[in-house]
Scaffold this motif. Structure first.
Motif, PDB file in Angstrom:
ATOM      1  N   ILE A 118      41.131  39.153  29.844  1.00  0.00           N
ATOM      2  CA  ILE A 118      40.636  38.233  30.157  1.00  0.00           C
ATOM      3  C   ILE A 118      41.074  37.055  31.496  1.00  0.00           C
ATOM      4  O   ILE A 118      42.347  37.242  32.151  1.00  0.00           O
ATOM      5  N   VAL A 119      39.845  36.872  31.824  1.00  0.00           N
ATOM      6  CA  VAL A 119      39.886  35.577  32.860  1.00  0.00           C
ATOM      7  C   VAL A 119      40.050  36.221  33.978  1.00  0.00           C
ATOM      8  O   VAL A 119      41.099  36.436  34.356  1.00  0.00           O
ATOM      9  N   GLY A 120      39.788  38.080  34.191  1.00  0.00           N
ATOM     10  CA  GLY A 120      40.162  38.309  34.812  1.00  0.00           C
ATOM     11  C   GLY A 120      38.896  38.917  36.192  1.00  0.00           C
ATOM     12  O   GLY A 120      38.115  37.847  36.214  1.00  0.00           O
ATOM     13  N   GLY A 121      38.919  40.013  36.857  1.00  0.00           N
ATOM     14  CA  GLY A 121      38.011  40.420  36.998  1.00  0.00           C
ATOM     15  C   GLY A 121      38.730  41.522  38.625  1.00  0.00           C
ATOM     16  O   GLY A 121      40.343  42.418  38.291  1.00  0.00           O
ATOM     17  N   CYS A 122      37.821  42.186  39.025  1.00  0.00           N
ATOM     18  CA  CYS A 122      37.868  43.394  40.652  1.00  0.00           C
ATOM     19  C   CYS A 122      39.527  42.343  40.770  1.00  0.00           C
ATOM     20  O   CYS A 122      40.191  43.268  41.583  1.00  0.00           O
ATOM     21  N   ASP A 123      39.114  41.473  41.382  1.00  0.00           N
ATOM     22  CA  ASP A 123      40.576  40.938  42.280  1.00  0.00           C
ATOM     23  C   ASP A 123      41.178  40.999  41.380  1.00  0.00           C
ATOM     24  O   ASP A 123      42.634  41.022  41.631  1.00  0.00           O
ATOM     25  N   GLN A 124      41.473  40.527  40.304  1.00  0.00           N
ATOM     26  CA  GLN A 124      42.799  40.412  39.408  1.00  0.00           C
ATOM     27  C   GLN A 124      43.733  41.668  38.985  1.00  0.00           C
ATOM     28  O   GLN A 124      44.471  42.401  38.921  1.00  0.00           O
TER      29      GLN A 124
END
Length: 378
Positions: A118-124
């Motif tokens: 959660i609170v992520g994305g491809c960068d994370q």
């Protein structure tokens, strides 16, 4: 077993996510106005725990307002730099049958698809994959609603698994090791269940796994926290508090090796900016984290046929250790790598985790067969 309406592929985000949570394509939060405004609407049943968390969030927003009034120039410069790091022009987009999947890719070798938290994305996802395994081809998608990935009508973990399969088709990847962290674990589990022929192995790290316990309290951060000024304040002015939310104590931080601190700092950097992640947080809080509990039969570990490595800290404050341990024990080819400390980030064990995940990725069957006892604790 509950039914999954994942056949509904038409993209209509506003049927699930309120418009106020869907940011313009990387439109920035206005620093002072958004820090002061409370647009949180909670139509569901309240609880004392939710009330306390929401009050704390509102207080954080007020504090952010005061800080920004004194240091707006610094905030603006760091905000703009953060948006540049998630510039959509720097990402690829795969057009799958269930919507667009924004992603990054790096390296060569065994393909490893990372389903972020959660609170992520491809960068994370890329940060996690790069920290976990050596000499691999990291495929790092943004899940539904995060950064540039769209939201289908029914954004179940099963539908997300289909989006992962579409991404792999786009990238010419036949099979992969799937890594699921935190709220990204349900989609990773569903991928292993739906596409066993494409799953070399499954790694669950600090994972949200099926539970027989009733849900207690909110399943994600309250809306007032999901403001760029507030997250900037936490990351730049109160990093100790932010780390504590993930179960990293001050003493653990002081005793940790520099490399472990660097890993955590790099991961926490991916929480900001938060505005392009709000729609994804809403999907996780209102759907994903509820689905894995309310439809636990859809994630039956006895049906997971692929080699599985579960990595979890016993003091994880966000994902229950007993659920993870039970999942590993009931998986036919599962191994639990447990740590007494480390919190939700399994902090302080970075080198050991990397060693074991890398060995698993290179030879999942051999790792499981050669690990004795089945549950190892450090």
């Amino acid at each position: 077993m509950s039914s999954d309406r994942s056949g509904s592929d038409r993209l209509v985000p506003d049927r699930l996510i309120p418009d106020r949570l869907v940011p313009d394509r990387f439109g920035r939060d206005d620093a002072l106005a958004d820090a002061a405004r409370d647009d949180h609407v909670d139509d569901g049943p309240s609880s004392s725990r939710r009330t306390v968390v929401t009050a704390a969030a509102v207080a954080a927003g007020a504090t952010a307002l005061a800080v920004l009034a004194r240091g707006y120039g610094t905030y603006r410069a760091e905000r703009d730099a953060a948006y540049a790091r998630v510039d959509p022009d720097e990402h690829r987009v795969a057009h799958t049958p269930v919507g667009d999947v924004e992603h990054r890719e790096r390296g060569s070798g065994t393909p490893v698809l990372v389903s972020h938290g959660i609170v992520g994305g491809c960068d994370q996802a890329m940060r996690v994959g790069s920290a976990l395994v050596d000499d691999a081809r990291i495929v790092a998608p943004s899940r539904f609603g995060y950064l540039g990935s769209t939201i289908p009508t029914y954004p179940s973990p099963s539908t997300q698994a289909r989006a992962f399969a579409g991404l792999l088709d786009d990238r010419g990847v036949d099979d992969t090791v799937v890594v699921g962290t935190s709220a990204g674990a349900p989609a990773a589990i569903r991928f292993a269940l739906a596409f066993p022929e494409r799953t070399r192995g499954l790694v669950l790290l600090a994972a949200a796994t099926p539970s027989d316990r009733e849900r207690d309290g909110p399943t994600g951060p309250p809306t007032p926290l999901l403001r760029d000024p507030v997250f900037w304040l936490l990351r730049s002015r109160a990093p100790r508090l932010l780390r504590r939310l993930f179960g990293v104590s001050r003493g653990d931080w002081q005793r940790a090796a520099p490399a472990d601190r660097d890993r955590v700092d790099a991961l926490l950097d991916t929480l900001f900016p938060v505005a392009p992640r709000r729609a994804g947080v809403a999907v996780d809080a209102d759907f994903t984290n509820l689905h894995v509990v309310d439809h636990a039969d859809d994630y039956d570990p006895a049906d997971v046929a692929v080699p599985t490595l579960v990595v979890h800290a016993e003091d994880d404050p966000l994902a229950d250790f007993s659920d993870a341990a039970r999942f590993a024990d009931r998986t036919p080819n599962g191994v639990l790598r447990a740590y007494e400390t480390g919190g939700h980030l399994v902090f302080g064990h970075g080198d050991d985790v990397r060693e074991h995940v890398t060995a698993f990725v290179r030879d999942p069957d051999g790792y499981v067969a050669g690990t004795a006892p089945r549950s190892a604790t450090s």
